[in-house]
Design an enzyme around this catalytic site. Structure first.
Site, short mmCIF file in Angstrom:
data_model
loop_
_atom_site.label_atom_id
_atom_site.label_comp_id
_atom_site.label_asym_id
_atom_site.label_seq_id
_atom_site.Cartn_x
_atom_site.Cartn_y
_atom_site.Cartn_z
N CYS A 92 0.85 -1.18 0.00
CA CYS A 92 0.00 0.00 0.00
C CYS A 92 0.89 1.23 0.00
CB CYS A 92 -0.89 0.04 1.24
SG CYS A 92 -2.10 -1.28 1.27
N GLU B 229 1.77 -3.81 -5.69
CA GLU B 229 0.65 -4.76 -5.63
C GLU B 229 -0.57 -4.17 -6.32
OE1 GLU B 229 -2.07 -6.59 -2.08
OE2 GLU B 229 0.10 -6.64 -1.77
#
Length: 520
Positions: free
Chosen positions: A376, A410
């Site tokens: 994140c 990601e």
């Protein structure tokens, strides 16, 4: 407006209704986009409606009064049939996501049935080059996508996780090993020094190692991909305002703070330990006892007023969980879990005499099987559009360089994250190409693998960036990459604005081999 308000009071508006709602656009002009009513509440005998603007990002959702509703175009929610139907077939029930995944995998055509370990071609082979007009084409594969994935515009063409599979031609064979990106790229300088073309000979073995069918998102960790957005509770912002140091932040999305705090007009956070408190008096009392003036963990970078701290999610669990709660206010597509042990958090701060103030952060897995170097990433709203986002991204790749790895963020990326990564990849790769110098009077040569090794950007992201920039053409049996004057001028202007850069000399970081540390 009064007439509309009267209509709103006379007709009962229920959750699920759709109608145009008045809002101001970026030019502060009135517009009436279609919106869905998610919730209705009454405050001081006045009804308020929580609306989601269709085809707009959820961070624009808001509570509105009845005078902003256009009742003339009210659409009531459709009543569900007694027997749930699927695909319009009576009697067939809607399947669960797990059953849907299995069914989709079973019905994938042979040409697209690829195991995660099977390389997927991104560059056509020389035998196919004569058939190709544009390199390398990309389209959707028949894979399961959650609702949030569809909100990521152009994510398939930029993140390298899904690529078009070229149907096998009869009598044509493809070598199994990957060698295409080792082919030399020749750079030809024309008389005009501002224009150059990069020539890529068509390789025989031109496959990259991107995964065929993306694996399901992780369901463990601090912030994981979210498939539960059909839940009406998580679709609504629950925190009105957050006070963090000298800033007041208006959250964009739902965050699972304790229920009793969601009714407060302001949620107070200690800007050093991120502890949440219900009142200013509680915060003041906490600050007399809180000894922190910087994030816990090791300071691994400092240049000027910018510092980075490395925080272990196991050793500093409370801080990591509080950081995730704050981050969830500004990150969609993710849902919060409290297992922060497998993660490292890198917090960027700005220093002044009062302490080290949090600007943003990114997290990464201690061990990633997918070569993820970011799980994140977030720049807090007061610091956005000031170059800090690219600085966070650049720092994540500097860590990858020290580790001797290539990395990729990601997926799925948020809309703002996608824009930031696209911009960073474009500037980084163009910087490499424009700095190439002739060698012994010959045209300079470079491979895609060498670009990946120099920048630590994963090979698939390098290729997808070249696609996004629309630099690649097919000419006389070769793939050529052309840098036009517009692209060169645009790149130089962007680099002049980019004042914040990471200095590798100021980084003091020793990577750990987490595979040998048992439970960390």
């Amino acid at each position: 407006m009064t007439k509309m308000a009267d209509n709103a009071s006379s007709v009962e508006i229920v959750e699920g209704c759709r109608l145009p709602v008045l809002r101001k656009n970026q030019e502060h002009e009135d517009e009436w986009p279609l919106a869905e009513i998610l919730s209705v509440k009454e405050v001081s005998s006045r009804k308020l409606y929580y609306v989601h603007y269709i085809d707009f990002n959820k961070r624009l959702d808001e509570w509105v009064t009845g005078d902003r509703l256009d009742m003339k175009k009210l659409q009531f929610p459709k009543k569900e049939a007694k027997t749930p139907t699927k695909n319009g077939l009576p009697g067939s029930r809607p399947s669960s996501p797990e059953r849907e995944v299995k069914r989709k995998v079973e019905t994938v055509p042979l040409a697209t049935q690829v195991s995660p370990a099977t390389p997927v071609p991104s560059l056509p082979s020389s035998a196919e080059a004569s058939q190709a007009s544009v390199f390398p084409a990309v389209r959707e594969t028949n894979t399961f996508k959650s609702r949030e994935d569809h909100e990521q515009i152009s994510s398939l063409t930029t993140n390298g996780t899904a690529r078009r599979l070229i149907p096998a031609q009869p009598g044509r064979k493809r070598k199994a090993n990957c060698g295409g990106t080792d082919e030399m790229i020749k750079v030809l300088q024309y008389n005009n020094p501002q224009s150059a073309s990069v020539f890529l000979p068509p390789p025989e073995d031109s496959q990259d190692s991107s995964d065929g069918i993306p694996s399901a998102p992780r369901m463990t960790g601090s912030l994981v991909s979210d498939r539960s957005h059909d839940d009406i509770v998580t679709r609504m912002k629950n925190i009105e305002c957050i006070e963090l140091g000298r800033h007041r932040l208006k959250p964009w999305y739902f965050s699972p703070y304790p229920q009793e705090l969601t009714t407060l007009p302001i949620l107070y956070l200690c800007e050093f330990c991120l502890k949440y408190l219900k009142s200013l008096k509680c915060l003041q009392r906490h600050l007399t006892k809180c000894n922190l003036r910087h994030p816990p963990g090791n300071e691994i970078y400092r240049k000027g007023t910018i510092s980075f701290f490395e925080i272990d999610g196991r050793k500093n669990k409370t801080y990591s969980q509080n950081l995730c709660l704050l981050a969830k206010c500004f990150l969609d597509h993710k849902t919060l879990y409290y297992d922060t042990d497998p993660f490292l958090f890198y917090v960027m701060t700005e220093y002044d005499p009062k302490g080290f103030h949090i600007v943003g952060y990114f997290s990464k897995e201690k061990e990633s099987t997918e070569d993820y170097n970011v799980a994140c990433i977030l720049t807090l709203p007061p610091y956005q559009r000031r170059g800090y986002g690219k600085l966070l991204i650049e720092f994540s790749y500097e860590l990858s360089k020290v580790e001797g790895k290539t990395g990729t963020p990601e997926k799925p990326l948020s809309d703002l994250g996608l824009l930031s990564y696209r911009s960073y990849w474009s500037q980084t790769i163009l910087e490499i190409l424009m700095d190439l110098k002739p060698d012994n009077g010959e045209r300079p040569q470079i491979t895609i693998n060498e670009i990946s090794e120099i920048t630590s950007v994963k090979k698939e992201d390098v290729i997808s960036t070249l696609q996004y920039l629309n630099l690649i053409n097919y000419y006389k049996g070769q793939y050529i990459l052309t840098l036009s004057e517009d692209i060169v001028d645009g790149h130089e202007r962007a680099m002049q604005k980019r004042h914040l850069r990471i200095d590798p000399k100021c980084l003091h970081f020793t990577p750990k081999d987490w595979s040998k540390r048992g439970k960390w």
